[in-house]
Scaffold this active site. Structure first.
Site, PDB file in Angstrom:
ATOM      1  N   CYS A   1      11.374   4.164  30.248  1.00 43.71           N
ATOM      2  CA  CYS A   1      10.609   3.306  29.346  1.00 43.71           C
ATOM      3  C   CYS A   1       9.825   2.382  30.265  1.00 43.71           C
ATOM      4  O   CYS A   1      10.399   1.804  31.193  1.00 43.71           O
ATOM      5  CB  CYS A   1      11.533   2.494  28.447  1.00 43.71           C
ATOM      6  SG  CYS A   1      10.657   1.205  27.520  1.00 43.71           S
TER       7      CYS A   1
ATOM      8  N   CYS B   1       3.464   4.782  28.120  1.00 42.50           N
ATOM      9  CA  CYS B   1       4.599   4.592  27.217  1.00 42.50           C
ATOM     10  C   CYS B   1       5.321   5.928  27.112  1.00 42.50           C
ATOM     11  O   CYS B   1       4.711   6.931  26.707  1.00 42.50           O
ATOM     12  CB  CYS B   1       4.073   4.150  25.852  1.00 42.50           C
ATOM     13  SG  CYS B   1       5.331   4.067  24.563  1.00 42.50           S
TER      14      CYS B   1
ATOM     15  N   GLU C   1       9.785  -8.016  27.071  1.00 45.46           N
ATOM     16  CA  GLU C   1       8.737  -8.781  26.376  1.00 45.46           C
ATOM     17  C   GLU C   1       8.994 -10.288  26.529  1.00 45.46           C
ATOM     18  O   GLU C   1       8.075 -11.068  26.796  1.00 45.46           O
ATOM     19  CB  GLU C   1       8.700  -8.426  24.881  1.00 45.46           C
ATOM     20  CG  GLU C   1       8.218  -7.022  24.573  1.00 45.46           C
ATOM     21  CD  GLU C   1       6.701  -6.822  24.651  1.00 45.46           C
ATOM     22  OE1 GLU C   1       5.960  -7.804  24.451  1.00 45.46           O
ATOM     23  OE2 GLU C   1       6.272  -5.676  24.917  1.00 45.46           O
TER      24      GLU C   1
ATOM     25  N   HIS D   1       8.742  -0.467  29.929  1.00 44.34           N
ATOM     26  CA  HIS D   1       9.165  -1.873  29.940  1.00 44.34           C
ATOM     27  C   HIS D   1      10.231  -2.135  31.010  1.00 44.34           C
ATOM     28  O   HIS D   1      10.364  -3.258  31.497  1.00 44.34           O
ATOM     29  CB  HIS D   1       9.754  -2.263  28.577  1.00 44.34           C
ATOM     30  CG  HIS D   1       8.736  -2.599  27.531  1.00 44.34           C
ATOM     31  ND1 HIS D   1       7.971  -1.656  26.902  1.00 44.34           N
ATOM     32  CD2 HIS D   1       8.364  -3.799  27.005  1.00 44.34           C
ATOM     33  CE1 HIS D   1       7.171  -2.257  26.012  1.00 44.34           C
ATOM     34  NE2 HIS D   1       7.388  -3.560  26.065  1.00 44.34           N
TER      35      HIS D   1
ATOM     36  N   ASP E   1      -0.027   1.104  25.565  1.00 46.39           N
ATOM     37  CA  ASP E   1       1.421   1.010  25.299  1.00 46.39           C
ATOM     38  C   ASP E   1       1.607   0.272  23.975  1.00 46.39           C
ATOM     39  O   ASP E   1       0.651  -0.275  23.409  1.00 46.39           O
ATOM     40  CB  ASP E   1       2.131   0.270  26.454  1.00 46.39           C
ATOM     41  CG  ASP E   1       3.650   0.243  26.289  1.00 46.39           C
ATOM     42  OD1 ASP E   1       4.221   1.166  25.670  1.00 46.39           O
ATOM     43  OD2 ASP E   1       4.289  -0.727  26.757  1.00 46.39           O
ATOM     44  N   SER E   2       2.851   0.213  23.525  1.00 46.49           N
ATOM     45  CA  SER E   2       3.157  -0.580  22.325  1.00 46.49           C
ATOM     46  C   SER E   2       3.161  -2.073  22.635  1.00 46.49           C
ATOM     47  O   SER E   2       3.017  -2.892  21.738  1.00 46.49           O
ATOM     48  CB  SER E   2       4.543  -0.183  21.810  1.00 46.49           C
ATOM     49  OG  SER E   2       5.492  -0.407  22.842  1.00 46.49           O
TER      50      SER E   2
HETATM   51  N1  DGL Z   1       7.129   0.953  26.637  1.00 48.09           N
HETATM   52  C1  DGL Z   1       7.526   1.964  25.727  1.00 48.09           C
HETATM   53  C2  DGL Z   1       8.094   3.178  26.434  1.00 48.09           C
HETATM   54  O1  DGL Z   1       7.793   3.435  27.582  1.00 48.09           O
HETATM   55  C3  DGL Z   1       8.308   1.670  24.492  1.00 48.09           C
HETATM   56  C4  DGL Z   1       8.719   0.353  24.033  1.00 48.09           C
HETATM   57  C5  DGL Z   1       8.866   0.272  22.531  1.00 48.09           C
HETATM   58  O2  DGL Z   1       7.871  -0.008  21.881  1.00 48.09           O
HETATM   59  O3  DGL Z   1       9.985   0.534  22.004  1.00 48.09           O
HETATM   60  O4  DGL Z   1       8.833   3.930  25.846  1.00 48.09           O
END
Ligand code: DGL
Length: 285
Positions: free
Chosen positions: A206, A92, A170, A208, A28-29
């Site tokens: 997402c 992600c 985060e 997150h 992931d990012s």
């Molecule tokens: N966790 C990522 C997703 O599922 C993206 C978060 C990001 O880097 O903007 O899209």
């Protein structure tokens, strides 16, 4: 390509896999993929896992398609050479909806993507109004148009892209407190759209966002439910690994590793949260 390694095993239908001790790479990012890792660990507790976060490229959701595709493919290539993973999970939605096809085209490793769970959301919705809450980059993808047309043709599909929820997730994992009041304006991005008063199901598109499920549920009107695709990802991984590997992955979890693309204070602040997800060591790529 066949890996030059005598621990190869042929798994039917998915090409060549490495030994059972080869890790699953979860990418992931940032920390969002931990919501997918938790589902993987619940289904396959003994799986060796390396979690990689491209924090040097974070956030992906405000980047162009070209930037996301380039970083995702280049990093997965670099990580694959180093780790020789048995399978990759792109945990992600942004990277998956943009770059899953590209990554599969250039890497000879099975790759599972994470794409918005529009199908289960449409199955659940009674009002036929569903919401896709993702990053700005995800909600504009043709991939989302295709999923909506295929699985939710009789639904009104509202979309909202939120960079703020990514930042809040985060911050929470780094030890800060996030409240329902913090997330409420992001939900309003869906609820305030025409038809939003009938919205009954929101796809957490997402990775997150499931980390903020408690706050989102508190901020939501009572009829609203949330759908997260993580358990489906874990089922797909189990299917691709096959019954032998699944049986072998029921034991105790080996310590997981976390890899970041840049050393910084935020990574230092995440260490205890990473341990709670079974990631005992942290390194920089
Ligand atoms: N966790 C990522 C997703 O599922 C993206 C978060 C990001 O880097 O903007 O899209």
């Amino acid at each position: 390509m066949i890996w030059a390694d005598d621990s190869l095993a042929l798994a039917s239908g998915v090409g060549y896999h490495k030994a059972m001790t080869a890790p699953i790479l979860v990418f992931d990012s940032g920390v969002g993929g931990l919501s997918v890792l938790a589902a993987l660990r619940a289904a396959l507790p003994g799986l060796p896992v390396v979690y990689a976060a491209d924090n040097a490229g974070f956030p992906y959701g405000t980047k162009t398609e070209l930037e996301v595709a380039t970083r995702t493919c280049a990093l997965l290539g670099r990580l694959s050479e180093r780790l020789r993973p048995r399978l990759i999970v792109i945990a992600c939605n942004t990277a998956s909806t943009i770059a899953l096809g590209h990554a599969r085209a250039v890497l000879d490793v099975p790759i599972v993507g994470t794409v918005p769970a529009i199908k289960p959301a449409a199955e659940r919705s009674r009002t036929r109004v569903i919401g896709v809450l993702g990053t700005q980059a995800t909600v504009r993808q043709p991939y989302v148009d295709r999923l909506s047309a295929e699985f939710a043709a009789d639904c009104r599909v509202l979309r909202h892209g939120s960079a703020r929820l990514v930042e809040l997730a985060e911050a929470q994992l780094a030890g800060q407190t996030v409240t329902a009041a913090d997330v409420a304006p992001e939900l309003a991005g869906l609820l305030d759209q025409p038809g939003g008063d009938r919205l009954d199901t929101v796809v957490l598109a997402c990775t997150h966002f499931p980390l903020l499920l408690k706050q989102l549920a508190q901020a939501a009107p009572p009829q609203l439910g949330f759908v997260d695709g993580a358990a489906g990802i874990a089922r797909r991984v189990a299917y691709l690994l096959g019954p032998g590997a699944v049986a072998a992955a029921q034991g105790e979890a080996p310590p997981g590793r976390a890899i970041f693309t840049r050393a910084d204070d935020h990574v230092d602040a995440l260490v205890s949260a990473l341990k709670a997800f079974g990631l005992e060591s942290t390194e920089i790529l």
